[in-house]
Design a protein around this motif. Structure first.
Motif, PDB file in Angstrom:
ATOM      1  N   GLN A  37     -32.101  -5.238   3.572  1.00  0.00           N
ATOM      2  CA  GLN A  37     -31.583  -6.342   2.759  1.00  0.00           C
ATOM      3  C   GLN A  37     -31.177  -7.545   3.620  1.00  0.00           C
ATOM      4  OE1 GLN A  37     -28.419  -4.202   0.618  1.00  0.00           O
ATOM      5  NE2 GLN A  37     -29.783  -4.080  -1.153  1.00  0.00           N
ATOM      6  N   VAL A  38     -31.944  -7.762   4.683  1.00  0.00           N
ATOM      7  CA  VAL A  38     -31.549  -8.828   5.604  1.00  0.00           C
ATOM      8  C   VAL A  38     -31.735 -10.219   5.010  1.00  0.00           C
ATOM      9  CG1 VAL A  38     -31.944  -7.450   7.682  1.00  0.00           C
ATOM     10  CG2 VAL A  38     -33.820  -8.769   6.713  1.00  0.00           C
ATOM     11  N   ALA A  39     -32.722 -10.412   4.140  1.00  0.00           N
ATOM     12  CA  ALA A  39     -32.952 -11.742   3.571  1.00  0.00           C
ATOM     13  C   ALA A  39     -31.808 -12.145   2.648  1.00  0.00           C
ATOM     14  CB  ALA A  39     -34.282 -11.771   2.826  1.00  0.00           C
ATOM     15  N   SER A  40     -31.402 -11.238   1.771  1.00  0.00           N
ATOM     16  CA  SER A  40     -30.300 -11.576   0.868  1.00  0.00           C
ATOM     17  C   SER A  40     -28.989 -11.710   1.629  1.00  0.00           C
ATOM     18  CB  SER A  40     -30.169 -10.522  -0.233  1.00  0.00           C
ATOM     19  OG  SER A  40     -29.887  -9.243   0.308  1.00  0.00           O
ATOM     20  N   LYS A  41     -28.811 -10.900   2.665  1.00  0.00           N
ATOM     21  CA  LYS A  41     -27.597 -11.008   3.478  1.00  0.00           C
ATOM     22  C   LYS A  41     -27.571 -12.336   4.237  1.00  0.00           C
ATOM     23  CE  LYS A  41     -26.862  -6.027   4.140  1.00  0.00           C
ATOM     24  NZ  LYS A  41     -26.872  -4.916   5.124  1.00  0.00           N
ATOM     25  N   LEU A  42     -28.730 -12.761   4.746  1.00  0.00           N
ATOM     26  CA  LEU A  42     -28.802 -14.044   5.425  1.00  0.00           C
ATOM     27  C   LEU A  42     -28.469 -15.178   4.467  1.00  0.00           C
ATOM     28  CD1 LEU A  42     -29.446 -15.867   7.795  1.00  0.00           C
ATOM     29  CD2 LEU A  42     -31.884 -15.531   7.354  1.00  0.00           C
ATOM     30  N   THR A  43     -29.020 -15.110   3.270  1.00  0.00           N
ATOM     31  CA  THR A  43     -28.736 -16.137   2.273  1.00  0.00           C
ATOM     32  C   THR A  43     -27.251 -16.165   1.923  1.00  0.00           C
ATOM     33  OG1 THR A  43     -30.945 -15.834   1.348  1.00  0.00           O
ATOM     34  CG2 THR A  43     -29.344 -16.950  -0.036  1.00  0.00           C
ATOM     35  N   ALA A  44     -26.624 -15.000   1.926  1.00  0.00           N
ATOM     36  CA  ALA A  44     -25.184 -14.909   1.654  1.00  0.00           C
ATOM     37  C   ALA A  44     -24.352 -15.230   2.891  1.00  0.00           C
ATOM     38  CB  ALA A  44     -24.842 -13.514   1.150  1.00  0.00           C
ATOM     39  N   GLN A  45     -25.029 -15.598   3.991  1.00  0.00           N
ATOM     40  CA  GLN A  45     -24.387 -16.024   5.236  1.00  0.00           C
ATOM     41  C   GLN A  45     -23.571 -14.892   5.871  1.00  0.00           C
ATOM     42  OE1 GLN A  45     -22.495 -19.869   4.644  1.00  0.00           O
ATOM     43  NE2 GLN A  45     -24.184 -20.567   3.356  1.00  0.00           N
ATOM     44  N   ASP A  46     -24.208 -13.743   5.937  1.00  0.00           N
ATOM     45  CA  ASP A  46     -23.617 -12.567   6.563  1.00  0.00           C
ATOM     46  C   ASP A  46     -23.787 -12.675   8.080  1.00  0.00           C
ATOM     47  OD1 ASP A  46     -22.983 -10.065   7.580  1.00  0.00           O
ATOM     48  OD2 ASP A  46     -23.998  -8.950   5.998  1.00  0.00           O
ATOM     49  N   ALA A  47     -22.703 -12.886   8.780  1.00  0.00           N
ATOM     50  CA  ALA A  47     -22.761 -13.125  10.225  1.00  0.00           C
ATOM     51  C   ALA A  47     -22.916 -11.865  11.047  1.00  0.00           C
ATOM     52  CB  ALA A  47     -21.503 -13.869  10.674  1.00  0.00           C
ATOM     53  N   THR A  48     -22.953 -10.701  10.405  1.00  0.00           N
ATOM     54  CA  THR A  48     -23.035  -9.443  11.145  1.00  0.00           C
ATOM     55  C   THR A  48     -24.470  -9.028  11.457  1.00  0.00           C
ATOM     56  OG1 THR A  48     -23.125  -8.021   9.166  1.00  0.00           O
ATOM     57  CG2 THR A  48     -20.940  -8.681   9.961  1.00  0.00           C
ATOM     58  N   LEU A  49     -25.450  -9.792  10.981  1.00  0.00           N
ATOM     59  CA  LEU A  49     -26.859  -9.377  11.073  1.00  0.00           C
ATOM     60  C   LEU A  49     -27.371  -9.277  12.503  1.00  0.00           C
ATOM     61  CD1 LEU A  49     -28.404 -11.421   8.111  1.00  0.00           C
ATOM     62  CD2 LEU A  49     -28.145  -8.934   8.247  1.00  0.00           C
ATOM     63  N   TRP A  50     -26.732  -9.951  13.451  1.00  0.00           N
ATOM     64  CA  TRP A  50     -27.250  -9.987  14.824  1.00  0.00           C
ATOM     65  C   TRP A  50     -26.329  -9.267  15.795  1.00  0.00           C
ATOM     66  CZ3 TRP A  50     -26.926 -13.872  11.317  1.00  0.00           C
ATOM     67  CH2 TRP A  50     -28.138 -14.296  10.775  1.00  0.00           C
ATOM     68  N   GLY A  51     -25.421  -8.460  15.289  1.00  0.00           N
ATOM     69  CA  GLY A  51     -24.563  -7.654  16.136  1.00  0.00           C
ATOM     70  C   GLY A  51     -23.215  -8.304  16.414  1.00  0.00           C
ATOM     71  N   PRO A  52     -22.267  -7.508  16.927  1.00  0.00           N
ATOM     72  CA  PRO A  52     -20.903  -7.997  17.148  1.00  0.00           C
ATOM     73  C   PRO A  52     -20.812  -9.173  18.119  1.00  0.00           C
ATOM     74  CG  PRO A  52     -20.972  -5.598  17.236  1.00  0.00           C
ATOM     75  CD  PRO A  52     -22.392  -6.063  17.190  1.00  0.00           C
ATOM     76  N   ALA A  53     -21.637  -9.168  19.171  1.00  0.00           N
ATOM     77  CA  ALA A  53     -21.540 -10.240  20.159  1.00  0.00           C
ATOM     78  C   ALA A  53     -21.932 -11.594  19.568  1.00  0.00           C
ATOM     79  CB  ALA A  53     -22.425  -9.924  21.364  1.00  0.00           C
ATOM     80  N   ALA A  54     -22.850 -11.578  18.626  1.00  0.00           N
ATOM     81  CA  ALA A  54     -23.321 -12.828  18.025  1.00  0.00           C
ATOM     82  C   ALA A  54     -22.457 -13.286  16.863  1.00  0.00           C
ATOM     83  CB  ALA A  54     -24.764 -12.657  17.552  1.00  0.00           C
ATOM     84  N   GLU A  55     -21.627 -12.412  16.353  1.00  0.00           N
ATOM     85  CA  GLU A  55     -20.914 -12.699  15.103  1.00  0.00           C
ATOM     86  C   GLU A  55     -20.038 -13.953  15.158  1.00  0.00           C
ATOM     87  OE1 GLU A  55     -18.151 -10.371  11.804  1.00  0.00           O
ATOM     88  OE2 GLU A  55     -19.155  -9.245  13.401  1.00  0.00           O
ATOM     89  N   PRO A  56     -19.264 -14.199  16.215  1.00  0.00           N
ATOM     90  CA  PRO A  56     -18.421 -15.405  16.208  1.00  0.00           C
ATOM     91  C   PRO A  56     -19.233 -16.697  16.050  1.00  0.00           C
ATOM     92  CG  PRO A  56     -17.702 -13.894  17.923  1.00  0.00           C
ATOM     93  CD  PRO A  56     -19.002 -13.356  17.397  1.00  0.00           C
ATOM     94  N   GLU A  57     -20.366 -16.789  16.753  1.00  0.00           N
ATOM     95  CA  GLU A  57     -21.202 -17.988  16.645  1.00  0.00           C
ATOM     96  C   GLU A  57     -21.933 -18.027  15.312  1.00  0.00           C
ATOM     97  OE1 GLU A  57     -22.796 -21.630  18.040  1.00  0.00           O
ATOM     98  OE2 GLU A  57     -21.251 -20.367  18.928  1.00  0.00           O
ATOM     99  N   ALA A  58     -22.497 -16.900  14.903  1.00  0.00           N
ATOM    100  CA  ALA A  58     -23.239 -16.866  13.642  1.00  0.00           C
ATOM    101  C   ALA A  58     -22.350 -17.219  12.458  1.00  0.00           C
ATOM    102  CB  ALA A  58     -23.860 -15.487  13.443  1.00  0.00           C
ATOM    103  N   SER A  59     -21.084 -16.881  12.527  1.00  0.00           N
ATOM    104  CA  SER A  59     -20.181 -17.124  11.401  1.00  0.00           C
ATOM    105  C   SER A  59     -19.969 -18.605  11.118  1.00  0.00           C
ATOM    106  CB  SER A  59     -18.829 -16.453  11.661  1.00  0.00           C
ATOM    107  OG  SER A  59     -18.150 -17.078  12.735  1.00  0.00           O
ATOM    108  N   ILE A  60     -20.283 -19.457  12.085  1.00  0.00           N
ATOM    109  CA  ILE A  60     -20.113 -20.902  11.875  1.00  0.00           C
ATOM    110  C   ILE A  60     -21.451 -21.641  11.956  1.00  0.00           C
ATOM    111  CG2 ILE A  60     -17.721 -20.957  12.657  1.00  0.00           C
ATOM    112  CD1 ILE A  60     -18.775 -21.961  15.396  1.00  0.00           C
ATOM    113  N   ARG A  61     -22.552 -20.920  11.724  1.00  0.00           N
ATOM    114  CA  ARG A  61     -23.865 -21.545  11.890  1.00  0.00           C
ATOM    115  C   ARG A  61     -24.840 -21.228  10.750  1.00  0.00           C
ATOM    116  NH1 ARG A  61     -21.666 -24.573  14.542  1.00  0.00           N
ATOM    117  NH2 ARG A  61     -21.770 -24.932  16.776  1.00  0.00           N
TER     118      ARG A  61
END
Length: 542
Positions: A37-61
């Protein structure tokens, strides 16, 4: 086509995997992405899709997934300002911006056939040409997400002074696009600039095509930005669907599967899409998003499907047709520009997940900027290098050779058979010295290596991240040249020519620190040096 062809089709927006073997390899990856369900999660702006290390940056991008809706209010604002300017006789739009601040507007206006003068250079000749236009009818759009981009700030200073010297109120002719709270936003308020558009800060530069960064300059130039948003909206639901037929899932799966099999380069050729310059925009998106941690996809934008590197690509590359499938193409992507923007953004973010990297940071971009700033602090010492040879109008640096032919022979011999790539980096005027781009095809044809071409310092905001952070198998040919006349940057201790050379030397220094070969050729006369180099390539590399 065969029964193995796999296609994600949404109206006129399609992703077709033409190559049967690649289609088969991509099938399981597409199924896994859909099941997760990565497409719907991406659309919902789920910042966890790329792992914990990426989450802080993904959460604001991740706000780019809904821009086809959230950018709608800009349409009226842009049209109102455009009407005001035109009523004052101001019809010429000059854009000062780098990377994501200029690539999308250039594609949009080029595709629509409306005039936009883009300044993404520190070449004094190119900037002087822009200044030579009719200032009485010119508005300058100063576009910078950070608000501190040195090239863009230099352009702003130069144009502001030129406006004043022409008896024009500079503040009334400067429009700003930036993030809230940036130094540029503060300066715009202090100086009373004509209008400031504050973009969504939760969108990274390379994903910003449908924000104010892409829409404001293009719309002021006369592009139909409402239609662009409509095109994106038309494909948005399909890109959010958790289905193997989702075009973005299909494209990401194919690129990921190819990379896993050693195809780390992505060769992009327009095959009649009707879009002008799309490869240049996609180049930044793909390179900056994936080129890090020693991995990634290197985009290679070529001149067309007959160009060296496309139909004759090797096992290290995937040939992608932007438009209908052509000979040699393994993937075909069709659709209108707004839809393609959103499709490739989704696909690139999903490919980042498959590659195991954070697609929203750019950890290696700053290194070259720091090196350039260091050289600017000591411009005489930083640039007083002795050439290894002087051959006619060409000086050589970073090589042990007696002449140009010997230098090219050694450089090409080192690269050929390496499985890597060549990168031609031309710190020249991309209008007056446009023929330099012919070097890409010549070198690709003669070495058999995938070869990229970038105008400096423009590429530093694009493929520059991949050069330092991606697969470490690049070989770099830098081209610099004396300018006929230099331009001072008001209230700064350097000229554009000094800045341009410092950027080349700074990037070369960082590449050398990464253990990559860098050959710099400097033209004491640009026209003569370029002709000499083309002839030497044909002679030395057979």
């Amino acid at each position: 086509m065969t029964e193995h062809v796999q296609q994600g089709d949404v109206g006129s927006t399609t992703v077709t995997i033409v190559d049967p073997a690649l289609a088969a390899r991509a099938e399981s990856a597409a199924a896994a992405l859909a099941a997760g369900q990565v497409a719907s999660k991406l659309t919902a702006q789920d910042a966890t899709l790329w792992g914990p290390a990426a989450e802080p940056e993904a959460s604001i991008r991740l706000s780019w997934t809904t821009l086809h809706r959230s950018s709608r209010p800009l349409i009226g604002e842009i049209e109102t300002l455009r009407a005001e300017l035109r009523s004052e006789g101001v019809e010429r739009v000059v854009l000062a911006g780098m990377g994501g601040s200029s690539l999308a507007p250039e594609v949009i206006t080029g595709t629509e056939g409306v005039a936009l003068t883009v300044l993404d250079t520190t070449d004094p000749g190119q900037v002087a040409d822009a200044l030579a236009g009719d200032l009485d009818r010119t508005v300058l759009v100063v576009s910078s997400k950070s608000g501190g981009t040195v090239e863009t700030d230099s352009h702003r200073r130069i144009f502001a002074e030129a406006f004043r010297e022409a008896g024009i109120d500079a503040a009334s002719r400067i429009v700003v696009v930036t993030d809230p709270g940036s130094p540029l936003a503060e300066l715009a308020e202090k100086e009373g600039y004509r209008r400031t558009f504050l973009a969504d800060p939760n969108v990274g530069g390379r994903y910003s095509a449908l924000t104010a960064f892409g829409l404001v300059p293009a719309g002021l130039a006369g592009a139909d930005v409402a239609r662009l948003l409509d095109q994106a909206a038309g494909v948005a639901d399909a890109l959010a669907a958790d289905s193997p037929d989702n075009p973005a899932i299909r494209l990401a799966a194919a690129l990921g599967a190819a990379h896993e099999d050693g195809a780390e380069k992505v060769v992009l050729a327009d095959t009649g899409s009707g879009i002008t310059g799309f490869g240049d925009w996609a180049e930044q998106l793909i390179a900056e998003s994936t080129g890090k941690e020693g991995t990634g996809l290197l985009p290679v934008a070529v001149e067309g499907p007959q160009a060296p590197g496309f139909a004759d690509h090797g096992a290290d590359a995937t040939a992608v047709a932007v438009g209908p499938a052509a000979d040699g193409a393994q993937i075909s992507v069709t659709g209108p520009l707004g839809a393609q923007f959103l499709l490739w953004e989704y696909a690139t973010a999903l490919a980042g997940r498959l590659l195991g990297i954070n697609p929203f940071d750019q950890p290696d971009v700053e290194a070259a900027k720091k090196a350039a700033r260091s050289l600017l602090d000591r411009p005489e010492g930083g640039q007083a290098q002795e050439p290894a040879f002087t051959d006619g109008a060409v000086q050589g640096f970073g090589v042990t050779a007696a002449n140009l032919t010997e230098a090219l022979t050694g450089f090409a011999g080192q690269a050929t058979g390496s499985g890597g790539y060549l990168a031609v980096q031309a710190y020249l005027d991309r209008l007056d010295d446009a023929s330099a781009s012919l070097l890409r095809g010549e070198l690709a044809k003669r070495t058999g290596l995938q070869t990229t071409f970038g105008w400096g310092p423009r590429f530093l905001h694009s493929t520059g991240q991949y050069h330092k952070g991606g697969h470490q198998n690049g070989f770099f040919l830098q081209i610099t040249g004396d300018a006929e006349e230099d331009l001072a940057v008001p209230d700064r201790p350097y000229t554009l020519g000094t800045l341009q050379l410092a950027q080349a030397l700074g990037d070369g220094q960082v590449l050398a620190e990464h253990g990559r070969p860098v050959l710099r050729l400097h033209f004491t006369d640009r026209a003569a040096g370029l002709a000499q180099l083309v002839a030497a390539v044909q002679e030395a590399i057979r």
